[in-house]
Design an enzyme around this catalytic site. Structure first.
Site, PDB file in Angstrom:
ATOM      1  N   ARG A  11       0.906  -1.331  -0.061  1.00  0.00           N
ATOM      2  CA  ARG A  11      -0.062   0.089  -0.017  1.00  0.00           C
ATOM      3  C   ARG A  11       1.023   1.132  -0.108  1.00  0.00           C
ATOM      4  NH1 ARG A  11      -2.445   0.709   4.689  1.00  0.00           N
ATOM      5  NH2 ARG A  11      -1.590  -0.699   5.845  1.00  0.00           N
ATOM      6  N   VAL A  60       7.505  -7.909   9.019  1.00  0.00           N
ATOM      7  CA  VAL A  60       9.305  -7.201   9.304  1.00  0.00           C
ATOM      8  C   VAL A  60       9.746  -7.308  10.665  1.00  0.00           C
ATOM      9  CG1 VAL A  60       9.135  -5.923   7.019  1.00  0.00           C
ATOM     10  CG2 VAL A  60       8.403  -4.781   9.212  1.00  0.00           C
ATOM     11  N   ASN A  88      10.605   0.104   3.837  1.00  0.00           N
ATOM     12  CA  ASN A  88       9.584   1.113   3.919  1.00  0.00           C
ATOM     13  C   ASN A  88       8.394   0.857   4.708  1.00  0.00           C
ATOM     14  OD1 ASN A  88       7.636   2.911   2.493  1.00  0.00           O
ATOM     15  ND2 ASN A  88       6.693   0.846   2.404  1.00  0.00           N
ATOM     16  N   SER A 140      11.243   9.909   8.250  1.00  0.00           N
ATOM     17  CA  SER A 140      10.262  10.708   8.580  1.00  0.00           C
ATOM     18  C   SER A 140      10.687  11.977   9.002  1.00  0.00           C
ATOM     19  CB  SER A 140       9.169  10.120   9.515  1.00  0.00           C
ATOM     20  OG  SER A 140       8.349  11.114   9.920  1.00  0.00           O
ATOM     21  N   TYR A 153       7.463   6.875  17.820  1.00  0.00           N
ATOM     22  CA  TYR A 153       7.647   6.807  16.132  1.00  0.00           C
ATOM     23  C   TYR A 153       8.947   7.963  15.714  1.00  0.00           C
ATOM     24  CZ  TYR A 153       6.212   7.646  11.186  1.00  0.00           C
ATOM     25  OH  TYR A 153       6.108   7.495   9.770  1.00  0.00           O
ATOM     26  N   LYS A 157      12.151   6.228  14.127  1.00  0.00           N
ATOM     27  CA  LYS A 157      12.865   7.070  12.716  1.00  0.00           C
ATOM     28  C   LYS A 157      14.293   7.374  12.878  1.00  0.00           C
ATOM     29  CE  LYS A 157       9.215   5.708  10.202  1.00  0.00           C
ATOM     30  NZ  LYS A 157       9.549   4.948   8.979  1.00  0.00           N
TER      31      LYS A 157
END
Ligand code: NAP
Length: 242
Positions: A11, A60, A88, A140, A153, A157
């Protein structure tokens, strides 16, 4: 045959990357975890570009699944190696730190950061032996700037950004490049719960980005032309810098 693996290719940004790599002549391994129908659509779109691919189902965040599925693929394709890896796959589970549950912290770290180790470590030896490889990590703006409500998050990242810079130096002499791409707000399922009207007022270009606009730079970093670029983070954020 040039092989590329895109984690979370089912997606959003991952799908756009699969299509871009297909246009560039890669045979694309489309990884998914929970959305088999979406992965099928991606594979169809890859074929429409005149290339081909295969779907690989693994989580993953599970070392066992990663090594099992990729190990079987390599055994079944003797002599083949995966030349381009796009890490990704990602998730968000936002909460303020004072309310954050351990599970929200660990799930996000496992899927966004630990996955980098599991997948990259498994594939990098062959890139080194073949003296050719491209690793592109989708990070990000949140990992550069830190965003409130996203400590998990942002930490994950930022961790991948540090790992990108370290690994780039480990393998540079082997002609393997390692770079990161840091999107700002991109219109995908991941951002559909956000208040786009309010957020786009902060973005100099006045809009969310499109997955294809991220895929374009991922494609470039995977190309021969990007042979002297390593250890960098490229922002794709409409001017919304830190
Ligand atoms: P998305 O539309 O929600 O898609 C996420 C993709 O990751 C899906 O293909 C999903 O596959 C896959 N995935 C999730 N957990 C997985 C797991 N455990 N194992 C394997 N695959 C898994 O998100 P997106 O916006 O395209 O995001 C792609 C990447 O860009 C992520 O790393 C995200 O953090 C980053 N990013 C996005 C934005 C944005 O604004 N959209 C901004 C900055 C960075 P299944 O559905 O098959 O599980």
């Amino acid at each position: 045959m040039k092989y590329a693996l895109v984690t979370g290719g089912s997606r959003g940004i991952g799908r756009a990357v699969c299509i871009k790599l297909a246009e560039m002549g890669f045979f694309v391994l489309v990884n998914f975890h929970a959305s088999p129908e979406e992965a099928e659509i991606t594979l169809q779109l890859v074929r429409e570009k005149g290339s081909d691919g295969e779907i690989l189902n693994f989580d993953v965040s599970s070392q066992e699944e990663v090594e099992n599925v990729l190990g079987k693929w390599l055994t079944a394709h003797e002599g083949a190696y995966i030349q381009a890896l796009v890490n990704n796959a990602g998730i968000r589970k936002d909460a303020l730190v004072m309310w954050m549950k351990n599970e929200e912290w660990h799930d996000v770290l496992n899927t966004n950061l630990h996955s980098f180790l599991y997948v990259t470590r498994f594939l990098i030896k062959e890139m080194i032996i073949n003296k050719k490889g491209r690793i592109i990590n989708v990070v990000s703006l949140s990992g550069l700037k830190g965003l409130p409500g996203q400590a998990n998050y942002s930490a994950a990242k930022a961790g991948v950004i540090g790992a990108t810079k370290a690994l780039a130096q480990e393998v540079a002499k082997k002609n393997v490049t390692v770079n990161a791409v840091a999107p700002g707000f991109i219109k995908t399922d991941m951002t559909k719960d956000l208040d786009e009207a309010q957020l786009k007022a902060m973005i100099p270009m006045g809009r969310f980005g499109k997955p294809e606009e991220v895929a374009a730079i991922v494609g470039f970093l995977a190309s021969e032309e990007a042979s002297y670029i390593t250890g960098t983070v490229v922002n794709v954020n409409g001017g919304l810098y830190t």
